[in-house]
Design a protein around this motif. Structure first.
Motif, PDB file in Angstrom:
ATOM      1  N   GLY A 193       0.855  -1.175   0.000  1.00 53.34           N
ATOM      2  CA  GLY A 193       0.000   0.000   0.000  1.00 53.34           C
ATOM      3  C   GLY A 193       0.895   1.231   0.000  1.00 53.34           C
ATOM      4  O   GLY A 193       1.815   1.321   0.813  1.00 53.34           O
ATOM      5  N   VAL A 247      -1.773   0.615  -4.886  1.00 50.12           N
ATOM      6  CA  VAL A 247      -1.144  -0.643  -4.486  1.00 50.12           C
ATOM      7  C   VAL A 247      -0.152  -1.004  -5.581  1.00 50.12           C
ATOM      8  O   VAL A 247      -0.513  -1.040  -6.757  1.00 50.12           O
ATOM      9  CB  VAL A 247      -2.196  -1.766  -4.320  1.00 50.12           C
ATOM     10  CG1 VAL A 247      -1.519  -3.090  -4.002  1.00 50.12           C
ATOM     11  CG2 VAL A 247      -3.198  -1.401  -3.230  1.00 50.12           C
ATOM     12  N   LYS A 283      -8.693  -6.095  -1.732  1.00 55.64           N
ATOM     13  CA  LYS A 283      -8.003  -4.820  -1.516  1.00 55.64           C
ATOM     14  C   LYS A 283      -8.006  -4.366  -0.057  1.00 55.64           C
ATOM     15  O   LYS A 283      -7.039  -3.782   0.421  1.00 55.64           O
ATOM     16  CB  LYS A 283      -8.614  -3.730  -2.398  1.00 55.64           C
ATOM     17  CG  LYS A 283      -7.613  -2.710  -2.817  1.00 55.64           C
ATOM     18  CD  LYS A 283      -8.117  -1.885  -3.970  1.00 55.64           C
ATOM     19  CE  LYS A 283      -6.909  -1.256  -4.608  1.00 55.64           C
ATOM     20  NZ  LYS A 283      -7.097  -0.887  -5.969  1.00 55.64           N
ATOM     21  N   TYR A 342      -0.215   2.026   4.085  1.00 53.09           N
ATOM     22  CA  TYR A 342       1.109   2.623   4.030  1.00 53.09           C
ATOM     23  C   TYR A 342       1.560   3.008   5.443  1.00 53.09           C
ATOM     24  O   TYR A 342       0.782   3.514   6.237  1.00 53.09           O
ATOM     25  CB  TYR A 342       1.078   3.867   3.133  1.00 53.09           C
ATOM     26  CG  TYR A 342       2.385   4.610   3.088  1.00 53.09           C
ATOM     27  CD1 TYR A 342       3.434   4.145   2.313  1.00 53.09           C
ATOM     28  CD2 TYR A 342       2.571   5.755   3.846  1.00 53.09           C
ATOM     29  CE1 TYR A 342       4.650   4.814   2.280  1.00 53.09           C
ATOM     30  CE2 TYR A 342       3.786   6.435   3.823  1.00 53.09           C
ATOM     31  CZ  TYR A 342       4.819   5.955   3.037  1.00 53.09           C
ATOM     32  OH  TYR A 342       6.022   6.610   3.015  1.00 53.09           O
TER      33      TYR A 342
END
Length: 174
Positions: free
Chosen positions: A63, A69, A110, A116
């Motif tokens: 991420g 992604v 997903k 992140y």
């Protein structure tokens, strides 16, 4: 989706929404199918069970800060998987099929891509197995190409710890 502690992921199997599968039979790959089940059915005489006709890869998706992604070098994994498949007398997995499979299975899962900054990633495990029933020594006439994905943390969390091992080079069970 269950609550996930993104900052404390281990490197272990975690069920997600789906995995993707293709069947190779009569010289052709089937269309992609997404499965919620994480089990497979095959013949007791499948070549992957008796002759080790199997190959796998390990890839990671991350991420990113911009919300996207990204997958790290999947073309290299496709190439390596095909070298292994050639070695075990399995079918070639077209690179476009391999990459499409990764994209489809990530998109269906997903919400399991670690955000992140958490140091986690989505682990992508492509697997090719000979599933055709064969008890004589020869390649299978049918194969499954599957990809499972799951959120993972660092593989060596806390660093690498050596283990005692013994290597025997002059013994052959056969």
């Amino acid at each position: 989706m269950k609550d996930i502690d993104w900052k404390n992921l281990g490197f272990k199997y975690t069920p997600v929404n789906s995995n993707i599968r293709y069947t190779y039979k009569d010289g052709e790959w089937s269309e992609a199918n997404l499965y919620k089940e994480d089990t497979i059915n095959m013949s007791i005489a499948a070549t992957c069970l008796h002759y080790g006709q199997a190959a796998f890869e390990g890839i990671k998706a991350f991420g990113c800060k911009d919300g996207s992604v990204r997958v790290f070098r999947p073309e290299m994994n496709a190439s390596r998987m095909n070298r292994t498949s050639d070695y075990i007398l399995g079918p070639e997995i077209p690179e476009n099929l391999f990459l499409e499979a990764i994209e489809k299975v990530i998109n269906d899962n997903k919400e399991f891509v670690p955000p992140y900054g958490t140091r986690g990633s989505m682990y992508i495990r492509p697997l090719l197995i000979g599933t055709g029933a064969q008890i004589g020594v020869s390649p299978a006439d049918e194969y499954e190409f599957m990809i499972m994905v799951m959120p993972v943390g660092e593989y060596y969390k806390g660093g690498i710890k050596p283990v005692d091992a013994i290597v025997v080079e002059d013994y052959d069970r056969a």
